[in-house]
Scaffold this active site. Sequence first.
Site, short mmCIF file in Angstrom:
data_model
loop_
_atom_site.label_atom_id
_atom_site.label_comp_id
_atom_site.label_asym_id
_atom_site.label_seq_id
_atom_site.Cartn_x
_atom_site.Cartn_y
_atom_site.Cartn_z
N ARG A 16 0.85 -1.45 -0.07
CA ARG A 16 0.11 0.00 -0.03
C ARG A 16 1.16 1.44 0.04
O ARG A 16 1.71 1.32 0.19
CB ARG A 16 -0.78 0.26 1.08
CG ARG A 16 -0.10 0.09 2.69
CD ARG A 16 -0.99 -0.25 4.16
NE ARG A 16 -0.56 0.74 5.37
CZ ARG A 16 -0.80 0.26 5.78
NH1 ARG A 16 -1.64 -0.47 6.22
NH2 ARG A 16 -0.11 -0.43 7.62
N GLY A 17 0.63 2.38 0.26
CA GLY A 17 0.90 3.76 0.04
C GLY A 17 1.47 3.51 -0.99
O GLY A 17 1.76 3.39 -1.97
N ASN A 82 11.54 0.34 1.25
CA ASN A 82 10.23 1.56 1.38
C ASN A 82 10.38 1.01 2.94
O ASN A 82 9.27 1.88 2.96
CB ASN A 82 9.62 1.32 0.28
CG ASN A 82 8.03 1.86 0.88
OD1 ASN A 82 8.33 3.60 0.70
ND2 ASN A 82 7.30 1.54 0.73
N LEU A 94 8.66 10.58 24.77
CA LEU A 94 9.80 10.23 25.33
C LEU A 94 9.22 8.89 26.43
O LEU A 94 10.64 8.56 26.20
CB LEU A 94 9.74 12.00 26.15
CG LEU A 94 11.16 11.78 27.00
CD1 LEU A 94 11.64 11.61 25.91
CD2 LEU A 94 10.92 13.34 27.76
N TYR A 150 10.49 7.98 15.26
CA TYR A 150 10.56 7.86 13.82
C TYR A 150 11.40 8.95 13.53
O TYR A 150 12.50 8.86 12.86
CB TYR A 150 8.78 8.25 13.37
CG TYR A 150 8.42 8.51 12.58
CD1 TYR A 150 8.03 7.53 11.76
CD2 TYR A 150 8.65 10.04 11.74
CE1 TYR A 150 7.96 7.26 9.81
CE2 TYR A 150 8.50 9.78 10.13
CZ TYR A 150 8.13 8.89 9.19
OH TYR A 150 7.86 9.19 7.90
N THR A 185 -1.69 9.33 3.03
CA THR A 185 -1.26 7.64 3.28
C THR A 185 -1.92 6.95 4.79
O THR A 185 -2.03 8.08 5.32
CB THR A 185 0.25 6.98 3.61
OG1 THR A 185 0.38 7.20 4.25
CG2 THR A 185 0.59 7.22 2.25
#
Length: 262
Positions: A16-17, A82, A94, A150, A185
């Site tokens: 997907r995406g 990917n 955090l 991330y 997405t």
Amino acid sequence: MPALQGKGVVVTGAGRGIGRALATRAAAEGARVVVNDLDEANAHQVAAEIGGTAIAGDVTAPEALIDAATETLGRVDVFFANAGIDGAGGANSLQTEDDVWDRVLDVNVMAHVRAARVLVPRWLDDGQGGRFVVTASAAGLLTMIGSAPYSVTKHAAVGFAEWLSVTYGARGIDVHAICPQGVRTQMLEEAGPLQALLSRDSALEPEQVADAAVAAIEDGRFLVLPHPEVAGYYVARATDTDRWLAGMRRLQQKVDDAGGSS
């Protein structure tokens, strides 16, 4: 000859995406495509749509995928690393537990390292070179408000791609890093208060990211910037880091006020 025409291409996270768009565009460019995804059904669906081959599996242990893809394609010429995950954001980023950090690092960074460990020696040994394309993020150039895992791992993904290019670029290994901002997405849909921030310079369709990637590959550019504004932000960050950070803190305050503090 277009860079992808006739090439054996693997795209991870292609169910997907952005991954799906990359696989579809590669096939349209005349590549023979292996579609990889952890979701086997999605992988088979995309493969059926583009005339490719589905090989499901976890990218954090990529040797089996690469071996199977090599058997299918004859040779892996281009590897789109990917697949990625976002980890924990929100009010307690955090305090993200170590096991979540470990998983995000595993998928967003170490999966690329392990794939390169397998592919680069093979590309060097047969003298035909290869192309390694990392889907990172503008977060890897500018820092991401929200999820600490991330943001940190996308910086690391860009750093690894840069190192790979510096170390092997003169030996026939081409490397690219895709660094978009907001893309339509599932990850963007689930971004909560950050959705508006990520879409500030417009949210792109995955197909637009794939178009930008192919253009950069054809031009031999390392950085793939589907949002051209990111280039200016990147310069501003490097030129006056303190001013940049002050601006980011103001954006963080807006997110906090909207109920999405980290």
